[in-house]
Design an enzyme around this catalytic site. Structure first.
Site, PDB file in Angstrom:
ATOM      1  N   HIS A   1       0.845  -1.196   0.000  1.00  0.00           N
ATOM      2  CA  HIS A   1       0.000   0.000   0.000  1.00  0.00           C
ATOM      3  C   HIS A   1       0.879   1.245   0.000  1.00  0.00           C
ATOM      4  O   HIS A   1       1.731   1.421   0.879  1.00  0.00           O
ATOM      5  CB  HIS A   1      -0.944  -0.026   1.212  1.00  0.00           C
ATOM      6  CG  HIS A   1      -1.996  -1.077   1.064  1.00  0.00           C
ATOM      7  ND1 HIS A   1      -2.483  -1.809   2.123  1.00  0.00           N
ATOM      8  CD2 HIS A   1      -2.647  -1.518  -0.046  1.00  0.00           C
ATOM      9  CE1 HIS A   1      -3.401  -2.658   1.666  1.00  0.00           C
ATOM     10  NE2 HIS A   1      -3.517  -2.500   0.358  1.00  0.00           N
TER      11      HIS A   1
ATOM     12  N   GLU B   1       1.798   3.630   3.022  1.00  0.00           N
ATOM     13  CA  GLU B   1       2.314   3.014   4.251  1.00  0.00           C
ATOM     14  C   GLU B   1       3.842   3.040   4.238  1.00  0.00           C
ATOM     15  O   GLU B   1       4.514   2.017   4.294  1.00  0.00           O
ATOM     16  CB  GLU B   1       1.692   1.615   4.405  1.00  0.00           C
ATOM     17  CG  GLU B   1       0.161   1.728   4.524  1.00  0.00           C
ATOM     18  CD  GLU B   1      -0.612   0.420   4.400  1.00  0.00           C
ATOM     19  OE1 GLU B   1      -0.003  -0.661   4.485  1.00  0.00           O
ATOM     20  OE2 GLU B   1      -1.849   0.491   4.210  1.00  0.00           O
TER      21      GLU B   1
ATOM     22  N   HIS C   1       2.366  -3.766   6.855  1.00  0.00           N
ATOM     23  CA  HIS C   1       1.397  -2.701   6.561  1.00  0.00           C
ATOM     24  C   HIS C   1       1.402  -1.720   7.721  1.00  0.00           C
ATOM     25  O   HIS C   1       2.045  -1.932   8.742  1.00  0.00           O
ATOM     26  CB  HIS C   1      -0.011  -3.295   6.412  1.00  0.00           C
ATOM     27  CG  HIS C   1      -0.197  -4.074   5.151  1.00  0.00           C
ATOM     28  ND1 HIS C   1      -0.902  -3.610   4.084  1.00  0.00           N
ATOM     29  CD2 HIS C   1       0.265  -5.297   4.793  1.00  0.00           C
ATOM     30  CE1 HIS C   1      -0.885  -4.510   3.110  1.00  0.00           C
ATOM     31  NE2 HIS C   1      -0.173  -5.540   3.522  1.00  0.00           N
TER      32      HIS C   1
ATOM     33  N   GLU D   1       0.523  -4.961  11.089  1.00  0.00           N
ATOM     34  CA  GLU D   1       0.083  -3.576  10.939  1.00  0.00           C
ATOM     35  C   GLU D   1       0.908  -2.784  11.943  1.00  0.00           C
ATOM     36  O   GLU D   1       0.773  -2.954  13.157  1.00  0.00           O
ATOM     37  CB  GLU D   1      -1.412  -3.435  11.261  1.00  0.00           C
ATOM     38  CG  GLU D   1      -2.336  -4.162  10.300  1.00  0.00           C
ATOM     39  CD  GLU D   1      -2.631  -3.408   9.010  1.00  0.00           C
ATOM     40  OE1 GLU D   1      -2.129  -2.269   8.850  1.00  0.00           O
ATOM     41  OE2 GLU D   1      -3.361  -3.951   8.174  1.00  0.00           O
TER      42      GLU D   1
HETATM   43  O1  0X9 Z   1      -6.843  -4.378   4.325  1.00  0.00           O
HETATM   44  C1  0X9 Z   1      -5.663  -4.692   4.168  1.00  0.00           C
HETATM   45  O2  0X9 Z   1      -5.183  -5.008   3.077  1.00  0.00           O
HETATM   46  C2  0X9 Z   1      -4.732  -4.693   5.381  1.00  0.00           C
HETATM   47  N1  0X9 Z   1      -4.997  -3.543   6.201  1.00  0.00           N
HETATM   48  S1  0X9 Z   1      -4.567  -2.057   5.634  1.00  0.00           S
HETATM   49  O3  0X9 Z   1      -5.167  -1.063   6.518  1.00  0.00           O
HETATM   50  N2  0X9 Z   1      -2.992  -1.859   5.742  1.00  0.00           N
HETATM   51  O4  0X9 Z   1      -4.983  -1.926   4.272  1.00  0.00           O
HETATM   52  C3  0X9 Z   1      -5.001  -5.952   6.193  1.00  0.00           C
HETATM   53  C4  0X9 Z   1      -4.847  -7.217   5.406  1.00  0.00           C
HETATM   54  C5  0X9 Z   1      -4.889  -8.439   6.233  1.00  0.00           C
HETATM   55  N3  0X9 Z   1      -5.414  -9.502   5.441  1.00  0.00           N
HETATM   56  C6  0X9 Z   1      -4.957 -10.757   5.524  1.00  0.00           C
HETATM   57  N4  0X9 Z   1      -3.934 -11.029   6.268  1.00  0.00           N
HETATM   58  N5  0X9 Z   1      -5.580 -11.695   4.860  1.00  0.00           N
HETATM   59 ZN    ZN Z   2      -1.854  -1.851   4.039  1.00  0.00          ZN
END
Ligand code: 0X9
Ligand code: ZN
Ligand code: CA
Ligand code: CA
Ligand code: CA
Length: 402
Positions: free
Chosen positions: A159, A162, A288, A361
């Site tokens: 992303h 980030e 992330h 995260e």
């Molecule tokens: O939504 C996302 O892609 C991630 N959060 S963010 O706020 N950085 O966009 C979390 C993804 C987690 N998903 C899996 N681990 N499957």
């Molecule tokens: Zn992300």
């Protein structure tokens, strides 16, 4: 300048006056509902979900009985973090020069490879949509040879906004090279593992996000209106309402799985590590921000275990996730406990390659203010150092036979 802008039919919403909102006391079903509504989710911690929404989106959520509280104006927040807007500068806004632009990152990686030729091999997994190299750093004793050692992969910056995650991958590279020969744990791990780092999976988006010295809150890649790379992976792609089919959505999954050159390139690299029928990469961590969470698959289903994850395997994910979280103070949970996501990197890594694959995260936990995606550069050192032990745990775990 004409004040009229015409959006393509049924498509782009007016995002010029977005608010930053919080909803308190959410559970995963409500968070999935909110995420599905098309708003731009920023973070979630202790049940408080923070997201950006335009007035129409906010109104629609209110009509569904969701209690939103506006905490800021998105444009004002971004402007506050980007004081001097300059024409055509490829650099972070004033005060945030501690972050690395793509050009600076490239230079540091080249210097590191020059200085540590024995244990570093620098290449790429391919190119981004706009043609930037997707750098791949390999760190191991005899880095030029493919030795029979457990392999481990770190990926950052799927992303765009980030940016702290790119610094995290850079720290992994610098620590496992600079401390080699002096820090006994680092030395042992470099000698007994093959460590791969991809510091930015989305360089086009990251560069766009800082273009003209002005943060834009950009998430996706730069193909068309942008694809959310973490919804573009090829396992259960688009299955479950955890992504969007609209090109203007922040969670647009793309027209087909692996339609983004960036995900295709990283996936092809992972596929290339199947040697003699055995996947060599045993563990993977995708960084992330933000919310300070440790997440494990699956994201596409609320189920803990199913026909592609035994209860024992689910327990291992939880056990490793909790151990990682104990080292850095993050909150551990299954990914879908946050909200449903489909086409994410972790789900593909586990389902298709049996790779122990988790997401961090990073900082901050919450707050939803200026720090969210853009912590001051003074936070880089403490918040990346905070994960040193977790990184060691994961690299070691790659060697644990299951
Ligand atoms: O939504 C996302 O892609 C991630 N959060 S963010 O706020 N950085 O966009 C979390 C993804 C987690 N998903 C899996 N681990 N499957
Ligand atoms: Zn992300
Ligand atoms: Ca600063
Ligand atoms: Ca080696
Ligand atoms: Ca090998």
């Amino acid at each position: 300048m004409l004040a009229v802008s015409v959006a393509p039919a049924g498509a782009a919403q007016d995002d010029s006056d977005r608010g930053l909102y919080e909803v308190r006391g959410t559970d995963s079903a409500q968070r999935t509902e909110i995420a599905r509504s098309g708003v731009d989710v920023w973070g979630t911690h202790d049940g408080v979900m923070t997201f950006a929404a335009n007035p129409a989106q906010a109104q629609a959520l209110r009509e569904r009985g969701i209690a939103l509280e506006q905490i800021a104006d998105v444009e004002e927040l971004l402007a506050e973090r980007s004081p001097d807007v300059v024409a055509s500068a490829d650099e972070f806004p004033a005060g945030d020069e501690g972050y690395h632009t793509y050009g600076e990152l490239t230079e540091v990686l080249r210097n590191t490879a020059d200085e540590h030729g024995e244990i570093v091999s620098l290449s790429d997994v391919g190119s981004s949509y706009e043609g930037r190299s997707l750098h791949l750093v390999k760190i191991s004793d005899n880095a030029g040879q493919d030795e029979d050692e457990p392999e481990v992969l770190f990926t950052c910056n799927q992303h765009a906004r980030e940016h702290l995650t790119t610094e995290m991958c850079l720290r992994i590279v610098e620590r496992f090279t600079d401390e080699y020969g002096s820090d006994p744990t680092v030395t042992e791990l470099v000698d007994t593992r093959e460590i791969y780092v991809i510091p930015t999976v989305n360089p086009d988006g990251a560069e766009y996000d800082i273009e003209n010295g002005r943060y834009k809150g950009w998430r996706k890649n730069r193909q068309g209106n942008g694809t959310d790379l973490n919804r573009n992976w090829g396992y259960q792609w688009g299955c479950c309402g955890g992504s969007s089919g609209s090109p203007y959505s922040e969670t647009y999954r793309g027209p087909s799985a692996f339609s983004a050159p960036e995900t295709r390139a990283v996936a092809s690299f992972v596929e290339s590590r199947v040697v003699g029928g055995t996947q060599q990469i045993k563990a993977h961590l995708d960084f992330h921000s933000y919310s300070e969470l440790v997440l494990w698959p699956y994201g596409y289903t609320y189920d803990d275990a199913n026909d592609t994850m035994t209860p024992e395997e689910a327990r291992r994910f939880q056990e490793v996730g909790e151990r990682l979280a104990a080292s850095n103070g993050y909150t551990p949970q299954q990914s879908s406990d946050l909200y449903i996501t489909d086409g994410s990197i972790n789900d593909w890594m586990w389902a298709e390659h049996d790779i122990l694959s988790l997401t961090f995260e990073m900082y901050p936990a919450g707050g939803g203010g200026l720090d969210g995606f853009y912590p001051p550069d003074e936070r880089i050192e403490p918040e990346t150092q905070r994960n040193d032990e977790a990184v060691e745990i994961l690299v070691a775990e790659a060697g644990n036979q299951v």
